[in-house]
Design an enzyme around this catalytic site. Structure first.
Site, short mmCIF file in Angstrom:
data_model
loop_
_atom_site.label_atom_id
_atom_site.label_comp_id
_atom_site.label_asym_id
_atom_site.label_seq_id
_atom_site.Cartn_x
_atom_site.Cartn_y
_atom_site.Cartn_z
N HIS A 257 0.86 -1.19 0.00
CA HIS A 257 0.00 0.00 0.00
C HIS A 257 0.90 1.24 0.00
CE1 HIS A 257 -2.67 3.14 1.33
NE2 HIS A 257 -3.66 2.38 0.88
N GLU B 260 -4.01 1.90 -7.57
CA GLU B 260 -4.22 2.99 -6.63
C GLU B 260 -3.24 4.13 -6.89
OE1 GLU B 260 -6.31 1.80 -2.84
OE2 GLU B 260 -4.21 1.43 -2.48
P1 PGA Z 1 -8.97 6.49 0.36
O1 PGA Z 1 -7.89 5.36 0.56
O2 PGA Z 1 -10.24 5.81 -0.06
O3 PGA Z 1 -9.09 7.15 1.71
O4 PGA Z 1 -8.46 7.40 -0.69
C1 PGA Z 1 -7.79 4.29 -0.35
C2 PGA Z 1 -6.64 3.42 0.03
O5 PGA Z 1 -5.72 3.92 0.68
O6 PGA Z 1 -6.61 2.23 -0.28
#
Ligand code: PGA
Length: 247
Positions: free
Chosen positions: A94, A168
């Protein structure tokens, strides 16, 4: 959410709630629609309490695990312990973890531990991808995915039923901004195609999108043909908002 195919919703609670608040939150979790799956990723401490809150279509996942099986690794948690406590999924790489350690070799080892422990890796890609010059975002993500899967699946005899790739983009995490739907679908489709070429056994690859998913944008993102679900951070901490996302 009225969709043709089964979707996966992952609620990454990060460290927003205290342990006591997480336990209370888990007791009031909304149930996803019939075939959809909700995965909740609380803190390792909450996982260790083995909460008895899980209906059949809600699963438990971990936010991180050690890249090592055992030994002198202060503060780390074994993948096998997380699996024994009921975790079916574990995040790999992540972007918030990568700001602490972005060593691709360690992320590969972590993927390997997750798979060896019998969990499904959720490989997060997007950290720094927009900064690569001369290489398309899709190509740099595919290159990283290839390295992580090569490390992760090396010497594995029992393959996971699924491998999850989460696109992401760092700039979209926690900012309220999201890429266009066309961009998300394009990247997801390319990642799916590349993963299918890399994995030649009956492991299914699912591609998720994560980064500022909320009740306003979730429906459109989840409906994209290349997307199998979403990874939700902040919005998932609010039970009512999570319920709206699942509808
Ligand atoms: P967020 O985070 O929805 O707060 O942008 C997503 C993530 O970190 O996986």
């Amino acid at each position: 959410m009225a969709m043709g195919r089964k979707k996966l919703f992952i609620a990454n609670l990060k460290m927003y709630l205290s342990h006591a608040e997480e336990i209370a939150y888990l007791k009031t979790l909304p149930t996803p629609k019939s075939d959809d799956t909700l995965v909740v990723m609380p803190s390792a401490l909450t996982i260790a309490t083995k909460p008895e809150w899980q209906p059949h279509n809600i699963a438990l996942g971990a936010q991180v695990c050690s890249p090592f099986p055992s030994g002198p690794f202060t503060g780390q948690v074994r993948a096998t312990d997380l699996a024994a406590l009921g975790c079916r999924f574990c995040l790999i790489g992540h972007s918030e973890q990568r700001t602490i350690d972005n060593d691709i070799d360690l992320l590969g080892k972590q993927t390997h531990q997750v798979v060896l422990a019998g969990m499904i890796p959720v490989i997060c890609l997007g950290f720094g991808a927009e900064e690569h010059e001369g290489t398309s975002i899709a190509d740099s993500l595919i290159e990283e995915m290839t390295t992580l899967l090569a490390h992760g699946l090396q010497g594995i005899s029992l393959f996971p039923s699924e491998i999850i790739i989460a696109y992401e983009p760092t700039w979209a995490i926690g900012t309220g901004s999201t890429p266009s739907l066309v961009h998300i679908d394009d990247i997801a489709t390319k990642l799916q195609r590349a993963a299918n070429q890399l994995i030649s056994h009956p492991t299914r690859t699912l591609v998720l999108y994560g980064g500022s998913v909320n009740k306003e944008n979730a429906r459109d993102i989840v409906a994209l043909p290349g997307i199998d679900g979403v990874l939700i951070g902040k919005a998932s901490v609010n039970g009512k908002e999570l319920e709206n996302i699942l509808e």
